[in-house]
Scaffold this active site. Structure first.
Site, short mmCIF file in Angstrom:
data_model
loop_
_atom_site.label_atom_id
_atom_site.label_comp_id
_atom_site.label_asym_id
_atom_site.label_seq_id
_atom_site.Cartn_x
_atom_site.Cartn_y
_atom_site.Cartn_z
N ASP A 210 0.84 -1.20 0.00
CA ASP A 210 0.00 0.00 0.00
C ASP A 210 0.88 1.25 0.00
O ASP A 210 1.88 1.32 0.71
CB ASP A 210 -0.88 -0.01 1.25
CG ASP A 210 -1.87 1.12 1.30
OD1 ASP A 210 -2.72 1.20 0.39
OD2 ASP A 210 -1.79 1.94 2.22
N GLU A 275 1.62 -0.73 -5.15
CA GLU A 275 0.64 0.32 -5.43
C GLU A 275 1.43 1.62 -5.46
O GLU A 275 1.58 2.30 -4.44
CB GLU A 275 -0.45 0.39 -4.36
CG GLU A 275 -1.51 1.44 -4.72
CD GLU A 275 -2.19 2.07 -3.51
OE1 GLU A 275 -3.33 2.53 -3.66
OE2 GLU A 275 -1.57 2.14 -2.43
#
Length: 562
Positions: A210, A275
């Site tokens: 993330d 990401e």
């Protein structure tokens, strides 16, 4: 495991599970591990190679689990560590790899480290794990700099002592409940390497990282100097003080070493997918995928393109050419838990694709046809792909959720200007039965549209023309066709056979390319029908082909005559 190749990740199709909304196994209205375990056979039948599960860790859920209070424990509402280990083993038995989410940019404000920091002195080792700074102006009343939160408002929150007297400020690039970690601190780096090993030791095959572009901050914390920050935090400026800085690459070299240390285990070396929002600069994305760093990264540039042939071809070309320089495979994606579902995006004009939910008209019939066509396009491109739960059912964004049901922090932090991401997170319809359409026994945490009864897994499974049937057939064919099931190591530029993709002459609003000597994909993004080669065999089409011609908003896979 059915896919035992050490390079399985180069061509894998990975199914994203947003755990709160996938399947509810204990009847409390929230998805959980028991629900996942009950649906693993469905995923194996669908034909994916792996699953990615969004954060299942202990969390106050201020941001749907992306505010982690304990990285080594599973939230009780999702299950237990023993259940998680059993699920991993069951997935492996079915030939499915398991990827977890790791959230390294920040912790929850309920994490033990942050609680220790609040109780410690300003210059203490406990506070050095985060970014605490005095404010500017009289009595430090103003934030340390002009950085903005992705969710809206300043990226700084001021502490108060036990008597309510203001103290230092702490950095949070997302919600105030998500204080940013200081990755220049060696203790932070050691801690996360240990967290990786904790889950790798339990059979996890990899991690989705993330905010992979956000951990490194300029040590002086300088002002940015401009007012508007992209909602999804994409830097288009060089030397940004907290996005896509060079320091993140040292972190990932260390992580790659940890992953490679598992090469001798039954599951093999572990993998990472980033990401990393780097805007339109695919060359910047390639830096994350050098041989000693991460394995793959989501292609958000492709996701953001409108239903326009020139836009899509430019994105495909730029992606293939830039990633070939580091020998990395592309990873294509159409939807995820942070963006408007692509059925809805493609049902809008190309210029409106990125606008907020509910703000512009949408034609769902057109959007669903284009989404079907985009599926065959994505699954025929070189590299890997991600399928977001529900896209195999043709689900659209739920743009009319009642205001009182909204839970995404973006809604409040934006002053009710942006509805947030709840519309793409509505629990799945498994059948037309009960108060949750087969999701579970209780009403789900977000309300489902009544019309989803016709889009349920049960309703679509017996329909050969359904979106679900298209996905099942496409994924099965993708595995069986030699041209689609493998990617040459170190793929070259998009104009050569080495890349696995060669463009063919076509009208301006048509994409046509070959993979190998006998496979062709043709996508009609225009309004007029397109002639297809008379001697080609139709393998699969996203819609009927009247008179052997390719209609608007349709794609086809062809077997060319030798």
């Amino acid at each position: 495991m059915s896919n035992s190749s050490p390079n399985w990740w180069r061509t894998a199709v990975i199914y994203q599970i947003y755990i709160r909304s996938f399947a509810d196994g204990n009847g409390d209205g929230i998805g959980d591990i028991a629900g996942i375990r009950s649906r693993l056979p469905y995923l194996a039948e669908l034909g994916v190679d792996a699953i990615w599960i969004t954060p299942w860790y202990v969390s106050p859920m201020a941001d749907g689990g992306y505010d982690v209070a304990d990285f080594r424990a599973i939230a009780p509402e999702f299950g237990t560590l023993a259940e998680g280990e059993a699920m991993i083993a069951e997935a492996h038995e079915l030939g499915l790899r398991v990827i977890l989410d790791i959230v390294p940019n920040h912790t929850s404000d309920q994490h033990a480290w942050f609680k220790e920091a609040l109780a410690a002195d300003p210059d203490s080792p406990e506070r050095a794990r985060y970014w605490f700074r005095p404010g500017h102006g009289p009595d430090g009343a103003f934030p340390p700099n002009d950085w903005r939160s992705v969710f809206g408002g300043p990226a700084w929150n001021r502490l108060l002592d036990e008597e309510g007297v203001p103290e230092d400020w702490y950095l949070h690039l997302f919600a105030p409940e998500q204080p940013d970690l200081n990755w220049s601190n060696p203790e932070v780096r050691r801690e996360f390497e240990d967290i990786l090993r904790f889950w790798f030791d339990r059979g996890v095959d990899g991690f989705r990282i993330d905010v992979a572009h956000g951990m490194d901050k300029h040590p002086a914390l300088p002002d940015i100097g401009w007012d508007e920050e992209e909602l999804l935090a994409e830097p288009e400026h060089d030397d940004h003080p907290h996005w896509d800085r060079d320091g993140v690459h040292d972190i990932y070299r260390a992580w790659r070493s940890v992953a490679e240390s598992y090469a001798g285990t039954p599951e093999g070396a572990r993998v990472f997918v980033a990401e990393a929002w780097v805007g339109t600069r695919a060359n910047r994305l390639a830096r994350y995928l050098r041989p000693d760093e991460l394995h793959t990264a989501f292609n958000f540039d492709f996701l953001k393109r409108g239903w326009d042939a020139a836009q899509m071809r430019a994105s495909i070309d730029h992606t293939l050419s830039s990633l070939s320089e580091v020998g990395a495979p592309p990873t294509w994606v159409l939807s995820n838990h942070d963006v408007i579902r692509h059925v809805t995006r493609y049902g809008r004009d190309a210029d409106d694709i990125a606008k907020s939910a509910g703000t512009v008209p949408v034609d769902l019939e057109v959007g669903r046809a284009r989404a079907r066509a985009a599926t065959l396009l994505m699954l025929s491109l070189p590299g890997g792909a991600y399928v977001y739960q529900g896209e195999e059912l043709g689900l659209a964004e739920v743009e009319d959720l009642p205001v009182e049901s909204l839970q995404d922090p973006i809604w409040e932090r934006s002053g009710h200007k942006h509805r947030g991401r709840d519309g793409c997170r509505v629990p799945l319809p498994w059948s037309g039965e009960g108060p949750a359409l087969g999701f579970g026994d209780a009403r789900p945490w977000l309300p489902q549209p009544a019309e989803w009864k016709q889009l349920s897994v049960q309703a679509q499974s017996g329909d050969p023309d359904s979106v679900l049937s298209l996905y099942r057939e496409a994924l099965s064919m993708r595995r069986s066709l030699a041209e689609l099931s493998g990617l040459p190591e170190g793929a070259g530029s998009s104009g050569s056979d080495e890349a696995g993709l060669v463009w063919r002459d076509s009208a301006a609003d048509v994409l046509a390319f070959d993979r190998g000597s006998s496979f062709r994909c043709v996508v009609n993004l225009g309004r007029d029908q397109v002639e297809l080669p008379a001697d080609a065999e139709v393998l699969l089409a996203s819609a009927p082909l009247p008179d052997g011609k390719l209609p608007a908003d349709t794609s086809v896979w062809l077997r060319l005559s030798s």
